[in-house]
Scaffold this motif. Structure first.
Motif, PDB file in Angstrom:
ATOM      1  N   ILE A  12       0.838  -1.201   0.000  1.00  0.00           N
ATOM      2  CA  ILE A  12       0.000   0.000   0.000  1.00  0.00           C
ATOM      3  C   ILE A  12       0.871   1.249   0.000  1.00  0.00           C
ATOM      4  CG2 ILE A  12      -1.619   1.365   1.389  1.00  0.00           C
ATOM      5  CD1 ILE A  12      -2.894  -1.293   2.265  1.00  0.00           C
ATOM      6  N   VAL A  13       1.907   1.246   0.841  1.00  0.00           N
ATOM      7  CA  VAL A  13       2.824   2.390   0.883  1.00  0.00           C
ATOM      8  C   VAL A  13       3.545   2.530  -0.458  1.00  0.00           C
ATOM      9  CG1 VAL A  13       4.898   3.335   1.956  1.00  0.00           C
ATOM     10  CG2 VAL A  13       3.127   2.303   3.380  1.00  0.00           C
ATOM     11  N   ALA A  14       3.962   1.408  -1.026  1.00  0.00           N
ATOM     12  CA  ALA A  14       4.668   1.447  -2.313  1.00  0.00           C
ATOM     13  C   ALA A  14       3.772   1.966  -3.428  1.00  0.00           C
ATOM     14  CB  ALA A  14       5.195   0.054  -2.663  1.00  0.00           C
ATOM     15  N   PHE A  15       2.517   1.541  -3.457  1.00  0.00           N
ATOM     16  CA  PHE A  15       1.611   2.002  -4.506  1.00  0.00           C
ATOM     17  C   PHE A  15       1.320   3.497  -4.355  1.00  0.00           C
ATOM     18  CE2 PHE A  15      -2.860   2.278  -6.288  1.00  0.00           C
ATOM     19  CZ  PHE A  15      -2.430   2.386  -7.593  1.00  0.00           C
ATOM     20  N   ALA A  16       1.147   3.949  -3.128  1.00  0.00           N
ATOM     21  CA  ALA A  16       0.941   5.387  -2.908  1.00  0.00           C
ATOM     22  C   ALA A  16       2.146   6.175  -3.395  1.00  0.00           C
ATOM     23  CB  ALA A  16       0.684   5.659  -1.425  1.00  0.00           C
ATOM     24  N   ILE A  40       9.781   1.277   5.613  1.00  0.00           N
ATOM     25  CA  ILE A  40       9.007   0.040   5.526  1.00  0.00           C
ATOM     26  C   ILE A  40       9.874  -1.220   5.597  1.00  0.00           C
ATOM     27  CG2 ILE A  40       7.187   1.186   4.233  1.00  0.00           C
ATOM     28  CD1 ILE A  40       8.200  -0.204   1.702  1.00  0.00           C
ATOM     29  N   GLY A  41      11.175  -1.046   5.785  1.00  0.00           N
ATOM     30  CA  GLY A  41      12.047  -2.193   5.963  1.00  0.00           C
ATOM     31  C   GLY A  41      12.416  -2.914   4.681  1.00  0.00           C
ATOM     32  N   ARG A  42      12.508  -2.178   3.578  1.00  0.00           N
ATOM     33  CA  ARG A  42      12.971  -2.752   2.310  1.00  0.00           C
ATOM     34  C   ARG A  42      14.216  -1.989   1.864  1.00  0.00           C
ATOM     35  NH1 ARG A  42       9.726  -7.296   1.612  1.00  0.00           N
ATOM     36  NH2 ARG A  42      11.009  -7.500  -0.255  1.00  0.00           N
ATOM     37  N   THR A  43      14.911  -2.518   0.873  1.00  0.00           N
ATOM     38  CA  THR A  43      16.047  -1.786   0.320  1.00  0.00           C
ATOM     39  C   THR A  43      15.557  -0.794  -0.726  1.00  0.00           C
ATOM     40  OG1 THR A  43      16.432  -3.331  -1.509  1.00  0.00           O
ATOM     41  CG2 THR A  43      17.495  -3.819   0.621  1.00  0.00           C
ATOM     42  N   SER A  94      -2.205   4.560   3.431  1.00  0.00           N
ATOM     43  CA  SER A  94      -0.748   4.590   3.286  1.00  0.00           C
ATOM     44  C   SER A  94      -0.128   5.489   4.349  1.00  0.00           C
ATOM     45  CB  SER A  94      -0.354   5.062   1.885  1.00  0.00           C
ATOM     46  OG  SER A  94      -0.802   6.386   1.630  1.00  0.00           O
ATOM     47  N   ALA A  95      -0.777   6.616   4.647  1.00  0.00           N
ATOM     48  CA  ALA A  95      -0.265   7.503   5.694  1.00  0.00           C
ATOM     49  C   ALA A  95      -0.346   6.834   7.056  1.00  0.00           C
ATOM     50  CB  ALA A  95      -1.047   8.812   5.696  1.00  0.00           C
ATOM     51  N   LYS A  96      -1.425   6.089   7.282  1.00  0.00           N
ATOM     52  CA  LYS A  96      -1.587   5.394   8.559  1.00  0.00           C
ATOM     53  C   LYS A  96      -0.521   4.328   8.722  1.00  0.00           C
ATOM     54  CE  LYS A  96      -4.911   2.712  11.255  1.00  0.00           C
ATOM     55  NZ  LYS A  96      -6.284   2.128  11.274  1.00  0.00           N
ATOM     56  N   VAL A  97      -0.295   3.547   7.660  1.00  0.00           N
ATOM     57  CA  VAL A  97       0.734   2.510   7.719  1.00  0.00           C
ATOM     58  C   VAL A  97       2.107   3.135   7.954  1.00  0.00           C
ATOM     59  CG1 VAL A  97       1.973   0.754   6.399  1.00  0.00           C
ATOM     60  CG2 VAL A  97      -0.520   0.851   6.317  1.00  0.00           C
ATOM     61  N   ALA A  98       2.423   4.170   7.199  1.00  0.00           N
ATOM     62  CA  ALA A  98       3.717   4.833   7.350  1.00  0.00           C
ATOM     63  C   ALA A  98       3.874   5.409   8.746  1.00  0.00           C
ATOM     64  CB  ALA A  98       3.878   5.919   6.305  1.00  0.00           C
ATOM     65  N   GLY A  99       2.801   5.985   9.267  1.00  0.00           N
ATOM     66  CA  GLY A  99       2.842   6.537  10.613  1.00  0.00           C
ATOM     67  C   GLY A  99       3.076   5.469  11.658  1.00  0.00           C
ATOM     68  N   THR A 100       2.412   4.308  11.460  1.00  0.00           N
ATOM     69  CA  THR A 100       2.577   3.207  12.404  1.00  0.00           C
ATOM     70  C   THR A 100       3.995   2.662  12.347  1.00  0.00           C
ATOM     71  OG1 THR A 100       0.254   2.584  12.182  1.00  0.00           O
ATOM     72  CG2 THR A 100       1.759   0.906  13.030  1.00  0.00           C
ATOM     73  N   LEU A 101       4.504   2.493  11.129  1.00  0.00           N
ATOM     74  CA  LEU A 101       5.842   1.936  10.988  1.00  0.00           C
ATOM     75  C   LEU A 101       6.917   2.870  11.533  1.00  0.00           C
ATOM     76  CD1 LEU A 101       5.538   0.371   7.435  1.00  0.00           C
ATOM     77  CD2 LEU A 101       5.643  -0.846   9.611  1.00  0.00           C
ATOM     78  N   SER A 102       6.651   4.164  11.461  1.00  0.00           N
ATOM     79  CA  SER A 102       7.648   5.118  11.943  1.00  0.00           C
ATOM     80  C   SER A 102       7.441   5.473  13.407  1.00  0.00           C
ATOM     81  CB  SER A 102       7.571   6.410  11.110  1.00  0.00           C
ATOM     82  OG  SER A 102       6.342   7.075  11.356  1.00  0.00           O
TER      83      SER A 102
END
Length: 259
Positions: A12-16, A40-43, A94-102
């Motif tokens: 979801i973050v990647a698509f956004a 998001i923990g990817r390269t 996507s903002a929610k996921v990014a916020g949670t991950l950060s």
């Protein structure tokens, strides 16, 4: 060796990010890709490849001969199908996921270069959360539209980002469903945005610029002629994705343009 599969949240973050990144900037050295990959923990390389995978699903990209990597996964397509016409949920999730991950849900970044006033119906009831959600959605729309036109005004060619506006074709107040649809946006300079909003200039369904008779008859001088009147009949500078929807353009011509 186990495959490090992408989670739904990462996709979801990647698509956004795909929606907010021009095709030519989908590479591992792009600072925004580097930042998001860490989040998001990817390269950076894997995230850049994922963006190009999404490009292979985008008709606006593939019809120009650019095929992306051509190996989008079933999960990639599911996310594409779920969100490519559900822009509000994409922006917020996507903002929610990014916020949670950060671990930082309180701080949402948004671009202040566009300060057009937007009606916020739920602001008083929702308080700060409603305000953050609205600004999150505004930021997504702006970045998606600006990046699709490679940060240049589609009428004048101006490429100074701070002077560019993501202008709605059908106004924000008129169509709630398409408020965040990038195909309901044009990248315009502040001057052309104002003229477009006021119906002094429009874009026809065949993607040509049309100037109102009121401007043509004006005696305001050389600046008006060179910046607006001279555009009459010229082709719009086209985006690389999110082409303006013909129905939205037809609405603007019929309901807003002062022919």
């Amino acid at each position: 060796m186990a495959i490090n599969r992408w989670s739904r949240e990462q996709l979801i973050v990647a698509f956004a990010l795909y929606c907010q990144t021009s095709f030519g900037k989908m590479h591992k050295s792009n600072p925004e890709i580097v930042r998001t990959a860490k989040l998001i923990g990817r390269t950076p390389s894997s995230l850049a490849m994922k963006l190009v995978n999404f490009a292979s699903l985008d008709p606006a990209i593939t019809k120009t001969g650019r095929k992306g990597l051509g190996n989008a996964s079933i999960e990639d397509k599911k996310v594409w199908d779920e969100f490519h016409a559900n822009w509000e949920q994409l922006a917020l999730q996507s903002a929610k996921v990014a916020g949670t991950l950060s671990a930082d849900t309180a701080n949402v970044e948004f671009d202040e270069s566009e300060d057009k006033t937007v009606e916020i119906e739920s602001y008083e009831a929702g308080g700060k959360r409603a305000w953050v959600e609205v600004r999150t959605k505004q930021a997504f729309f702006r970045r998606a539209v600006i990046s699709s036109y490679k940060a240049r005004c589609c009428m004048s060619g101006l490429d100074v980002p701070i002077l560019l506006i993501a202008s709605h074709i059908v106004p924000w107040k008129v169509d709630r469903f398409n408020r965040l649809n990038p195909r309901n946006g044009l990248c315009l300079s502040a001057l052309h945005d104002r003229a477009f909003d006021k119906g002094l200039i429009t874009v026809t369904t065949d993607l040509r610029i049309k100037v109102s008779k009121a401007l043509k008859k004006s005696e305001s001088g050389m600046f008006l002629t060179s910046s607006l009147v001279s555009l009459d009949g010229k082709d719009l500078l086209l985006p690389e994705k999110f082409f303006p929807n013909p129905d939205f353009l037809a609405y603007h011509v019929k309901s807003i343009f002062k022919g």
